[in-house]
Write an enzyme that holds these catalytic residues in place. Structure first.
Site, PDB file in Angstrom:
ATOM      1  N   GLY A 152       6.382 -36.237   8.010  1.00  0.00           N
ATOM      2  CA  GLY A 152       5.820 -35.127   6.793  1.00  0.00           C
ATOM      3  C   GLY A 152       4.542 -35.329   6.686  1.00  0.00           C
ATOM      4  O   GLY A 152       3.482 -35.541   7.648  1.00  0.00           O
ATOM      5  N   GLY A 153       3.774 -35.103   5.521  1.00  0.00           N
ATOM      6  CA  GLY A 153       2.440 -34.996   5.315  1.00  0.00           C
ATOM      7  C   GLY A 153       1.928 -36.404   4.590  1.00  0.00           C
ATOM      8  O   GLY A 153       0.678 -36.212   4.273  1.00  0.00           O
ATOM      9  N   TYR A 154       2.637 -37.513   4.784  1.00  0.00           N
ATOM     10  CA  TYR A 154       2.233 -38.503   3.826  1.00  0.00           C
ATOM     11  C   TYR A 154       1.923 -39.571   4.604  1.00  0.00           C
ATOM     12  O   TYR A 154       1.707 -40.700   4.358  1.00  0.00           O
ATOM     13  CB  TYR A 154       3.444 -39.097   2.930  1.00  0.00           C
ATOM     14  N   HIS A 158       5.167 -28.231  -9.456  1.00  0.00           N
ATOM     15  CA  HIS A 158       4.364 -27.419  -8.250  1.00  0.00           C
ATOM     16  C   HIS A 158       4.117 -26.058  -8.251  1.00  0.00           C
ATOM     17  O   HIS A 158       3.208 -25.611  -8.005  1.00  0.00           O
ATOM     18  CB  HIS A 158       4.841 -27.881  -6.762  1.00  0.00           C
ATOM     19  N   GLU A 176       0.392 -34.056  -6.717  1.00  0.00           N
ATOM     20  CA  GLU A 176       1.436 -34.530  -7.578  1.00  0.00           C
ATOM     21  C   GLU A 176       1.176 -34.245  -9.034  1.00  0.00           C
ATOM     22  O   GLU A 176       2.149 -34.498 -10.059  1.00  0.00           O
ATOM     23  CB  GLU A 176       2.066 -35.682  -7.371  1.00  0.00           C
ATOM     24  N   GLU A 195       9.600 -29.637  -9.468  1.00  0.00           N
ATOM     25  CA  GLU A 195       9.475 -28.863  -8.637  1.00  0.00           C
ATOM     26  C   GLU A 195       8.723 -27.637  -9.412  1.00  0.00           C
ATOM     27  O   GLU A 195       7.893 -27.102  -8.771  1.00  0.00           O
ATOM     28  CB  GLU A 195      10.812 -28.629  -7.815  1.00  0.00           C
ATOM     29  N   HIS A 253       8.731 -39.264   5.137  1.00  0.00           N
ATOM     30  CA  HIS A 253       7.517 -38.871   4.514  1.00  0.00           C
ATOM     31  C   HIS A 253       6.117 -39.379   5.316  1.00  0.00           C
ATOM     32  O   HIS A 253       5.275 -38.513   5.472  1.00  0.00           O
ATOM     33  CB  HIS A 253       7.431 -39.688   2.871  1.00  0.00           C
ATOM     34  N   ILE A 254       6.430 -40.334   5.958  1.00  0.00           N
ATOM     35  CA  ILE A 254       5.021 -40.772   6.703  1.00  0.00           C
ATOM     36  C   ILE A 254       5.355 -40.438   8.447  1.00  0.00           C
ATOM     37  O   ILE A 254       4.352 -40.508   8.944  1.00  0.00           O
ATOM     38  CB  ILE A 254       4.665 -42.472   6.645  1.00  0.00           C
ATOM     39  N   PHE A 255       6.258 -40.321   9.004  1.00  0.00           N
ATOM     40  CA  PHE A 255       6.592 -40.036  10.300  1.00  0.00           C
ATOM     41  C   PHE A 255       6.947 -38.543  10.660  1.00  0.00           C
ATOM     42  O   PHE A 255       6.754 -38.234  11.777  1.00  0.00           O
ATOM     43  CB  PHE A 255       7.609 -40.987  10.900  1.00  0.00           C
TER      44      PHE A 255
END
Length: 992
Positions: A903-905, A751, A777, A748, A899-901
């Site tokens: 978030g941004g992935y 980032h 990442e 973290e 993550h995919i539903f």
């Protein structure tokens, strides 16, 4: 007035006067208090003694805000507890938001990033030095007869929290310009009025700006792509002026909404959730005016064409070409990218990103009906993402198991038993049992904690009960919850196979029709997929995956699959071999035996809930040490100081703690100082390290508090760094971390460094903004790799009691187990990435009827298959064959795949693989100079340290400095002198 420009100038002046009048301080004497006798004068409002109670006074909820639970091995319980990248359990997403950089485009442009918005503040914010003394700190509110964390007496504080007649001048969300957020003063009743005012102001400012653009385009004034030295010094609309105006206008709302979003992550409760949901739609509607502004779109297009026709864009290309062909080590980054070239590149990249986002926001649509439909879809998707997250959050909090049988906990490490026992005691206290946080359990007649519920006891009884309380962790009960840390500990350490099965299925089936019909995410998933496909078609794309990839490095799904299959060729055979070894070890240990009705024991196959437990036992057998044995050597404070030393060693930056107003007493605040620039203060960050399951979301993330911005004259970026580790315990026991958690801390902060050390000043591409999703990442995964460096590890690996360093033998074993289980870990990541692409992939026909998840569901995969059919197909290809089926029939992992539903992935989970390839190759430059040779334990000599600093400076000047101003593939080439290859990734993962 003679010209339109004069009229526009007067309008600007009028607007400024109105805004400035709103900032005038109004004496509290002028407001009558209806509670006082007529004619009396109330006390003046004071920032300290009369301050409304802090946000901390809000009643706690049992939401932990798990918006994006790290994708752990829910489907099969594999050993790897390292979600969602190969090496860490870090989650780098803010709560789901489709409000990204002021341009309304879900999931395809900065959505769900470490910073879902691009918050930055105006010219004064962050310029004032952070709080230096207790006098300057608005004390956090607590109850009477208490003091805040700085020892300031707050007993006499007056509670204004119920006042509904407060002036807007008392709203801390409306007055953030001259300091860091006043977290201790923010209440939920401040949020809606503040957002309403910010939205109104932003709309007015943008309408005025649009009028100016219309005048510029219709008059004889010409558009210029050059630099601006003085705003409105001529009748030329210039590119830098336009970008700065946009940044300034968007900041009006951005900064306030960012604070609200952050509090939802770290101080979540039902009241705040309702306020957030109530305002989210209004915020999204307000920001859609940016993405659908035809005057803005036309002006940007014209300026970009002028820039591309000029010779300015050729400068960087020529410099890169010449440098890459030559000796990279002999050319400094600044000689390749001069200040002028960098500014031009930032502006060009910013305009390109904005134009792409506006096109995806519907600005070019000819049909008004299509544009309205697109707006409806985007608003609905935002609502569905929030619903998906809330369902998981509620299910995670509602599901738990209380274990009373001590034999079921034989062999579970003390620290884990202590965690579960504390969770049970706190729940008993919440339900009202006496004895404070150590209340007697109604299920334990012996009184496991020794506290009586029947009034005073004798001194001898108190002594006896205190002794019992000290050993409560051994006696139980133990409350096993569904949060990630508790779940993974249970799967790795509980020896009772049936308990593991129950816990595994409960976690796997959260937010599904099996667990709770009211919190079922399957219909949510289907509607999300259907709407994303419709949105892609409206925008002229064949699939949502194609739409998503338009803003990423990867050129196509075929390119992603090609890389995935290349890695799978190495990973699948390794994973198969690992599973066979685990199965053999479990059978030899007698762990896969059950008993029939006659008492005869028989062998059973390895199941999903067996894999993490027996993987951990095999690792302990091979390397003769457990993960828990390392924990005493990794106290949180030492790890943080070791991390700061590494940052100083590599990037010549000193980090010191400072004081600031925070949202919780556990939060600390730090400043960064640039040693090469005379110790100049260059950035700051908040650190929120400990889990608070009542109101802080799970996982780990970094987000932006303040962004670097030339438009706002802000040169001090500020970040939030949050994760969830065990807080300090009783008796002076510090917070102790597992090695995986140490990697999370480093991840973290990687980032954060990209946000804090940026030199990009155009808001759209500053720090972590504007970076392609499959490259974000790189710094985080790069920093993780330093945890295995001997000098770095020994800077903090000391026993918390004896202060002795980590034994050399344990360090050797740590290095040996680095690549343990690499095949299964890698296959799991490949599976997640390809499952994501299959659900959002190319082809397919439009959904005309509501799908049924138990028959056929039309998704972007091209066939009439259910989402679970697609999941099974992908699993067959990328999960290793074994003696058990890859997926259970009752597998509902998709229902928690945030993550995919949420978030941004979406169509972007492959980014972890893509970025890991680049970060491994970048790390190879350091590895070649200094890093670990396990046979040589002596400290690197002075020459190597000097070489390390040179490479560290180059990494800082490229990956950490350039932000989104330079394409990431070019950034890599400047750093390495060539394009990346998968060789380093395979070697470092043990798969070569």
């Amino acid at each position: 007035l003679k010209t339109p420009h004069e009229k526009m100038h007067v309008k600007e002046l009028i607007l400024l006067i109105v805004l400035e009048c709103g900032r005038i301080h109004i004496d509290a004497w002028s407001f009558p208090d209806p509670s006082l006798p007529a004619g009396s004068r109330p006390r003046p409002y004071s920032d300290h003694s009369d301050m409304p109670p802090s946000y901390n006074d809000m009643p706690p909820s049992y939401d932990d805000g798990l918006y994006d639970i790290p994708p752990a091995p829910f489907y099969n319980g594999w050993y790897d507890d390292v979600p969602p990248s190969y090496h860490n359990d870090a989650v780098d997403m803010q709560p789901p938001s489709y409000y990204s950089n002021g341009y309304f485009m879900p999931s395809t442009y900065n959505n769900g990033r470490m910073d879902t918005t691009q918050p930055s503040y105006n010219s004064q914010v962050g310029m004032r030095p952070p709080y230096k003394s207790q006098v300057d700190i608005p004390p956090s509110d607590m109850t009477a007869a208490q003091v805040d964390k700085n020892g300031v007496d707050i007993a006499s504080r007056v509670d204004f929290s119920v006042a509904t007649h407060m002036s807007t001048m008392d709203n801390p969300l409306l007055h953030q310009e001259n300091c860091l957020p006043k977290f201790s003063r923010i209440r939920t009743h401040h949020i809606s009025p503040a957002l309403e005012e910010k939205i109104s102001t932003m709309k007015m400012e943008f309408e005025l700006f649009e009028s100016y653009l219309n005048i510029s385009s219709s008059s004889s004034a010409t558009l210029q792509a050059g630099n601006v030295t003085k705003k409105n010094s001529s009748e030329k609309l210039e590119l830098s002026y336009l970008l700065d105006e946009l940044d300034s206008i968007k900041h009006t709302l951005d900064h306030t909404w960012n604070i609200v979003s952050h509090l939802q992550s770290v101080k979540n409760d039902n009241e705040l959730r309702q306020i957030y949901d109530l305002n989210q739609r209004n915020v999204l509607k307000a920001t859609s005016q940016f993405s659908q502004s035809k005057p803005l779109f036309d002006a940007l297009q014209k300026l970009l064409k002028q820039r591309l026709k000029s010779n300015e864009t050729d400068t960087l290309k020529k410099a890169l070409s010449n440098t890459i062909k030559g000796n990279l080590s002999s050319a400094s980054v600044k000689s390749i990218i001069t200040e002028k070239v960098f500014e031009q590149q930032q502006e060009q990249r910013a305009v390109e990103n904005i134009l792409r986002s506006m096109k995806e926001g519907g600005v070019g649509m000819k049909s008004k009906e299509d544009q309205e439909r697109l707006n409806e879809i985007q608003l609905r998707l935002a609502s569905l993402a929030t619903k998906f997250s809330n369902n998981i959050l509620d299910e995670t909090q509602a599901l738990f198991m209380t274990v009373l049988d001590r034999s079921s906990m034989q062999g579970v490490p003390q620290s884990i038993l202590l965690q579960w026992n504390n969770a049970h005691r706190k729940e008993m206290a919440r339900q009202g049992y006496s004895g404070g946080s150590d209340a007697r359990s109604p299920n334990d007649p012996l009184g496991y904690n020794g506290w009586s519920s029947n009034g005073p006891v004798s001194y001898e009884e108190q002594q006896y009960e205190e002794e019992l309380r000290q050993f409560a962790w051994k006696a139980g009960p133990w409350r096993v919850t569904m949060d990630q840390s508790s779940y993974l500990s249970a799967m790795k350490h509980i020896p009772n196979r049936e308990l593991r099965r129950q816990i595994y299925l409960a976690h796997l089936q959260r937010a599904s029709e099996i667990s709770s019909p009211d919190k079922n995410n399957i219909p949510v998933i289907e509607e999300i997929l259907r709407l994303k496909k419709e949105m892609a078609k409206l925008l002229g794309y064949d699939s949502y995956a194609e739409l998503s990839l338009s803003s990423k490095m990867a050129s196509s799904t075929d390119a992603i699959t090609k890389l995935t299959d290349l890695v799978a060729e190495k990973a699948l055979p390794a994973a198969k071999k690992e599973l066979e070894e685990i199965t053999k070890f479990a059978h030899a240990s007698g762990g896969l035996m059950e008993m029939d009705e006659t008492g005869r024991r028989y062998s059973v196959p390895l199941q999903h809930w067996d894999i993490p437990y027996w993987t951990e036992r095999l690792k302990e057998s091979k390397f003769d040490f457990t993960e828990e044995e390392l924990r005493p050597y990794f106290s949180h404070n030492n790890v943080i100081q070791g991390l700061f030393q590494l940052v100083n060693r590599l990037f010549d930056v000193t980090i010191k703690e400072d004081v600031a107003d925070t949202w919780h007493a556990d939060v600390s605040f730090y400043n960064l100082y640039d040693n090469a620039n005379g110790g100049k203060h260059i950035a700051s960050f908040y650190l929120d390290p400990y889990f608070r399951p009542m109101n802080k979301r799970g996982g780990a993330w970094m987000s932006s508090c303040v962004a670097k911005s030339r438009a706002l004259d802000n040169d001090l970026p500020v970040a939030y760094v949050s994760y969830n580790v065990e807080p300090p315990g009783e008796g002076g026991r510090p917070s102790l971390l597992t090695f995986r958690e140490v990697e999370t801390v480093f991840h973290e902060f990687g980032h954060a460094l990209q946000h804090l050390l940026t030199t990009a000043s155009v808001g759209e591409v500053s720090g972590i903004n504007g970076i392609e999703w499959d490259a974000v990442e790189i710094p985080s995964q790069f920093m993780e790799r330093w945890c295995y460096d001997r000098d770095t590890l020994y800077s903090f690996a000391r026993h918390w009691r004896s202060h002795q360093p980590l034994p050399e033998a344990m360090y050797d074993k740590l290095l040996q187990q680095k690549v343990f289980g690499a095949g299964m870990k890698t296959c799991k990541q490949l599976y997640y990435g390809q499952l994501d692409l299959a659900l959002h992939g190319s082809g397919g026909k439009a959904c005309e009827k509501p799908p049924s998840y138990f028959s056929s569901v039309v998704v972007d995969g091209g066939d009439d298959k259910s989402i679970f059919d697609i999941q099974r197909d992908v699993a067959k290809k990328y999960l290793p064959p074994s003696m058990m089926p890859p997926l259970l029939k009752e597998d509902r992992y998709l229902c928690s795949f945030s993550h995919i539903f949420a978030g941004g992935y979406s169509a972007g989970y492959y980014s972890y693989l893509w970025a890991d390839l680049m970060s491994a190759d970048a790390f190879g430059a350091f590895e070649a100079v200094l890093l670990n040779d396990s046979k040589k334990k002596d400290t690197a000599d002075k020459k190597k340290e000097e070489e390390l600093k040179i490479i560290g400076k180059r990494f800082r000047d490229t990956f950490l400095s350039l932000g989104g101003g330079i394409p990431p593939d070019q950034v890599f080439e400047i750093f390495r002198g060539r394009s990346p290859t998968p060789k380093a990734l395979l070697e470092q993962s043990g798969l070569q």
